[in-house]
Structures are given as structure tokens and as C-alpha cells.
Motif scaffolding. Structure first.
Motif, PDB file in Angstrom:
ATOM      1  N   SER A  33       0.830  -1.210   0.000  1.00 20.81           N
ATOM      2  CA  SER A  33       0.000   0.000   0.000  1.00 20.81           C
ATOM      3  C   SER A  33       0.864   1.259   0.000  1.00 20.81           C
ATOM      4  O   SER A  33       1.923   1.302   0.634  1.00 20.81           O
ATOM      5  CB  SER A  33      -0.917   0.018   1.225  1.00 20.81           C
ATOM      6  N   THR A  34       0.376   2.289  -0.694  1.00 19.63           N
ATOM      7  CA  THR A  34       1.078   3.566  -0.727  1.00 19.63           C
ATOM      8  C   THR A  34       0.297   4.671  -0.015  1.00 19.63           C
ATOM      9  O   THR A  34       0.764   5.811   0.047  1.00 19.63           O
ATOM     10  CB  THR A  34       1.343   3.995  -2.182  1.00 19.63           C
ATOM     11  N   ASP A  35      -0.870   4.349   0.511  1.00 23.68           N
ATOM     12  CA  ASP A  35      -1.653   5.331   1.263  1.00 23.68           C
ATOM     13  C   ASP A  35      -1.379   5.123   2.762  1.00 23.68           C
ATOM     14  O   ASP A  35      -0.335   4.615   3.146  1.00 23.68           O
ATOM     15  CB  ASP A  35      -3.135   5.231   0.920  1.00 23.68           C
ATOM     16  N   ALA A  36      -2.337   5.452   3.608  1.00 22.10           N
ATOM     17  CA  ALA A  36      -2.142   5.368   5.059  1.00 22.10           C
ATOM     18  C   ALA A  36      -2.508   4.005   5.645  1.00 22.10           C
ATOM     19  O   ALA A  36      -2.583   3.856   6.871  1.00 22.10           O
ATOM     20  CB  ALA A  36      -2.956   6.460   5.751  1.00 22.10           C
ATOM     21  N   THR A  37      -2.710   3.009   4.793  1.00 19.43           N
ATOM     22  CA  THR A  37      -3.091   1.679   5.295  1.00 19.43           C
ATOM     23  C   THR A  37      -2.077   1.146   6.296  1.00 19.43           C
ATOM     24  O   THR A  37      -2.430   0.621   7.356  1.00 19.43           O
ATOM     25  CB  THR A  37      -3.238   0.694   4.124  1.00 19.43           C
ATOM     26  N   GLY A  38      -0.786   1.272   5.983  1.00 21.66           N
ATOM     27  CA  GLY A  38       0.249   0.761   6.870  1.00 21.66           C
ATOM     28  C   GLY A  38       0.241   1.425   8.233  1.00 21.66           C
ATOM     29  O   GLY A  38       0.367   0.756   9.269  1.00 21.66           O
ATOM     30  N   GLN A  39       0.074   2.747   8.262  1.00 18.57           N
ATOM     31  CA  GLN A  39       0.042   3.471   9.533  1.00 18.57           C
ATOM     32  C   GLN A  39      -1.168   3.076  10.365  1.00 18.57           C
ATOM     33  O   GLN A  39      -1.076   2.939  11.594  1.00 18.57           O
ATOM     34  CB  GLN A  39       0.035   4.980   9.288  1.00 18.57           C
ATOM     35  N   ILE A  40      -2.303   2.906   9.708  1.00 17.96           N
ATOM     36  CA  ILE A  40      -3.517   2.488  10.427  1.00 17.96           C
ATOM     37  C   ILE A  40      -3.323   1.104  11.021  1.00 17.96           C
ATOM     38  O   ILE A  40      -3.703   0.838  12.172  1.00 17.96           O
ATOM     39  CB  ILE A  40      -4.727   2.515   9.477  1.00 17.96           C
ATOM     40  N   LEU A  41      -2.708   0.214  10.263  1.00 19.74           N
ATOM     41  CA  LEU A  41      -2.484  -1.144  10.761  1.00 19.74           C
ATOM     42  C   LEU A  41      -1.494  -1.148  11.927  1.00 19.74           C
ATOM     43  O   LEU A  41      -1.642  -1.920  12.881  1.00 19.74           O
ATOM     44  CB  LEU A  41      -1.975  -2.029   9.632  1.00 19.74           C
ATOM     45  N   ASP A  42      -0.476  -0.291  11.863  1.00 23.11           N
ATOM     46  CA  ASP A  42       0.462  -0.184  12.984  1.00 23.11           C
ATOM     47  C   ASP A  42      -0.269   0.241  14.253  1.00 23.11           C
ATOM     48  O   ASP A  42       0.012  -0.270  15.359  1.00 23.11           O
ATOM     49  CB  ASP A  42       1.567   0.817  12.656  1.00 23.11           C
ATOM     50  N   ARG A  43      -1.194   1.185  14.112  1.00 20.90           N
ATOM     51  CA  ARG A  43      -1.962   1.637  15.275  1.00 20.90           C
ATOM     52  C   ARG A  43      -2.842   0.526  15.821  1.00 20.90           C
ATOM     53  O   ARG A  43      -2.899   0.302  17.047  1.00 20.90           O
ATOM     54  CB  ARG A  43      -2.811   2.849  14.888  1.00 20.90           C
ATOM     55  N   LEU A  44      -3.516  -0.207  14.927  1.00 21.80           N
ATOM     56  CA  LEU A  44      -4.396  -1.291  15.365  1.00 21.80           C
ATOM     57  C   LEU A  44      -3.599  -2.412  16.025  1.00 21.80           C
ATOM     58  O   LEU A  44      -4.032  -2.990  17.021  1.00 21.80           O
ATOM     59  CB  LEU A  44      -5.178  -1.834  14.169  1.00 21.80           C
ATOM     60  N   ARG A  45      -2.429  -2.705  15.479  1.00 20.28           N
ATOM     61  CA  ARG A  45      -1.588  -3.749  16.069  1.00 20.28           C
ATOM     62  C   ARG A  45      -1.108  -3.323  17.454  1.00 20.28           C
ATOM     63  O   ARG A  45      -0.993  -4.149  18.358  1.00 20.28           O
ATOM     64  CB  ARG A  45      -0.409  -4.044  15.147  1.00 20.28           C
ATOM     65  N   GLY A  46      -0.820  -2.022  17.618  1.00 25.72           N
ATOM     66  CA  GLY A  46      -0.421  -1.531  18.928  1.00 25.72           C
ATOM     67  C   GLY A  46      -1.538  -1.612  19.954  1.00 25.72           C
ATOM     68  O   GLY A  46      -1.299  -1.874  21.136  1.00 25.72           O
ATOM     69  N   GLN A  47      -2.773  -1.415  19.491  1.00 31.98           N
ATOM     70  CA  GLN A  47      -3.923  -1.484  20.387  1.00 31.98           C
ATOM     71  C   GLN A  47      -4.289  -2.920  20.736  1.00 31.98           C
ATOM     72  O   GLN A  47      -4.806  -3.184  21.824  1.00 31.98           O
ATOM     73  CB  GLN A  47      -5.119  -0.784  19.741  1.00 31.98           C
ATOM     74  N   HIS A  48      -4.043  -3.849  19.796  1.00 35.38           N
ATOM     75  CA  HIS A  48      -4.407  -5.257  20.008  1.00 35.38           C
ATOM     76  C   HIS A  48      -3.206  -6.138  19.644  1.00 35.38           C
ATOM     77  O   HIS A  48      -3.256  -6.895  18.657  1.00 35.38           O
ATOM     78  CB  HIS A  48      -5.614  -5.632  19.145  1.00 35.38           C
ATOM     79  N   PRO A  49      -2.127  -6.090  20.408  1.00 33.40           N
ATOM     80  CA  PRO A  49      -0.896  -6.789  20.016  1.00 33.40           C
ATOM     81  C   PRO A  49      -1.032  -8.307  19.930  1.00 33.40           C
ATOM     82  O   PRO A  49      -0.280  -8.950  19.186  1.00 33.40           O
ATOM     83  CB  PRO A  49       0.098  -6.384  21.116  1.00 33.40           C
ATOM     84  N   ASP A  50      -1.951  -8.881  20.680  1.00 32.22           N
ATOM     85  CA  ASP A  50      -2.100 -10.334  20.679  1.00 32.22           C
ATOM     86  C   ASP A  50      -3.145 -10.831  19.688  1.00 32.22           C
ATOM     87  O   ASP A  50      -3.235 -12.039  19.434  1.00 32.22           O
ATOM     88  CB  ASP A  50      -2.484 -10.823  22.084  1.00 32.22           C
TER      89      ASP A  50
END
Length: 233
Positions: free
Chosen positions: A78-95
Motif C-alpha cells: 500500500s502507498t496510502d495510510a493503510t500501513g500506519q492504520i495497521l500499525d496503530r491497530l496492532r499496537g492497540q491489540h498486540p495479541d
């Protein structure tokens, strides 16, 4: 005369097939009562520039999968903000939220290639964790898809039968208010409600590119790359 006879035969065969499908679909198979359900469900979401919908999709999946479910999102270059959004979601739900990031030249090789990469990752996680491949199920959901909250409760019992390798959900189109969306929804309804239910009597199922659930063991039986470039498997 020969052409007319051939055309008539084709029409009769088509009508007979439709009639047989309707008859077979009227009697649904019972849900298996005994046996163990899978230990782990991994919802796999291929994503390419899905910044507008990916957060809502992951949120709906987390709400539907329960404690034995994980969400694996494939960021396929992805070249949009998909990666940043996923990083945030992974940080909120690491497991519970896993992210597989693919970059060129591996990325953007098609949905099948992305799913194969996810399969290989889940396979390695299951092996390293000592999980039985028969007790792990991969569910495929499009990046703009939404899963009904009770979907997993409907799907999981079918896997109590060890002979069941895959289950396909009914797919509905959300924008049914529009004419094109309404007729596409009709197509899905006929395919799922009639054809799929009839195929149950033959011990088979047609798996679409969205809403399919497949045992890890069944995928492993197909080799290193179980998915092809086709959207319907």
C-alpha cells in the motif's frame, strides 16, 4: 432439425439442472452435534490501499472472532495510510491483530499470491506453537467486508466433523438500494442459497474469494501455494 434438437436438449438439461438444484437445496444438512471445534480461527484480510475501510473491517472482525480468533491483515504494498492504520491497530491489540507487510517485488502480484504468503505464515506459527493443522482454520474476508457478529458461531460447529475441510458463508451486497448492487446481490443469493446448499448433498462446496473458511490441513494438502490467480477457488 439437428440444430433445433440440440438446442432443445440443451434447454431441457439446463432446466433439469435448475430443478435438481432447487430440490436438493430444500433439505439442509444438520449441524454436527459431536466432535471438537477448531482451536484457532485466523481471519485473513488482503489489503491494498484500503485506508478508508480497513479500520472498520478489522474492528468488525475483532468483535466477531472472540478469544480464539486472530486477524491477519496483508498489507500488499500500500502507498496510502493503510500501513500506519495497521500499525496503530496492532499496537492497540498486540495479541489479536497480526500484520504481514509485503513490499516490491513480492507485493502486488495478485490476491492469490498474497493469500499464499499469509498461509505460509500461519502454517509456521501453528507448527512453532504445536497446534494441530486440523484445529486451525483460515477465514478470508475482503478489506471492505463486514462479518455478522454471530458468523463464527454458525461456522465453527460444521468443523466438528473431521471430514469437513471448508465452509463458505453467504455473501450479501451492502449497497442493495442501487439497481446494480441489487442484481449482484440476487446473483450471490442464487449461488449461495441454491447452488451451495445443493452441493452439500454431493459433499462439495464452491469457495469464493470472500467469506470462505478452510482448515489449515486442507490447504497444506494442496502444496506450498494452495491459492491460484483465480478469485474463485
Amino acid at each position: 432439425m439437428v440444430m433445433q434438437a440440440a438446442a432443445g436438449t440443451i434447454v431441457l438439461l439446463g432446466f433439469g439442472y435448475l430443478l435438481a438444484t432447487v430440490v436438493l437445496s430444500r433439505r439442509k444438512l444438520p449441524t454436527p452435534a459431536g466432535g471438537a471445534e477448531p482451536e484457532l480461527f485466523v481471519f485473513v484480510v488482503p489489503a491494498l490501499n484500503e485506508e478508508r475501510v480497513i479500520a472498520a473491517t478489522v474492528g468488525s472482525l475483532l468483535g466477531a472472532c472472540g478469544e480464539r480468533g486472530r486477524v491477519l491483515v496483508i498489507d500488499d504494498g500500500s502507498t496510502d495510510a493503510t500501513g500506519q492504520i495497521l500499525d496503530r491497530l496492532r499496537g492497540q491489540h498486540p495479541d489479536r491483530v497480526w500484520v504481514l507487510t509485503r513490499r516490491a517485488p513480492a507485493a502486488r502480484q495478485g490476491k492469490g499470491a498474497a493469500l499464499n504468503a499469509a498461509y505460509q505464515l500461519v502454517r509456521d506459527i501453528a507448527l512453532n506453537g504445536g497446534l494441530d493443522p486440523r484445529a486451525v482454520v483460515l477465514g478470508i474476508v475482503d478489506a471492505d467486508g463486514r462479518l455478522e457478529p454471530a458468523a463464527l458461531k454458525q461456522v465453527a460447529p460444521y468443523f466438528r466433523n473431521p471430514r469437513v475441510g471448508a465452509v463458505q458463508l453467504l455473501v450479501r451486497v451492502r449497497n442493495r438500494a442501487r439497481l446494480l448492487g441489487r442484481f449482484q446481490d440476487y446473483e450471490f443469493l442464487v449461488f449461495s442459497s441454491l447452488t451451495q446448499t445443493a452441493r452439500e448433498k454431493l459433499g462439495s462446496v464452491g469457495l469464493g474469494g470472500n467469506g470462505q473458511f478452510t482448515r489449515l490441513a486442507a490447504l497444506a494438502a494442496l502444496g506450498e501455494a494452495p491459492w491460484t490467480d483465480c478469485l474463485t477457488e
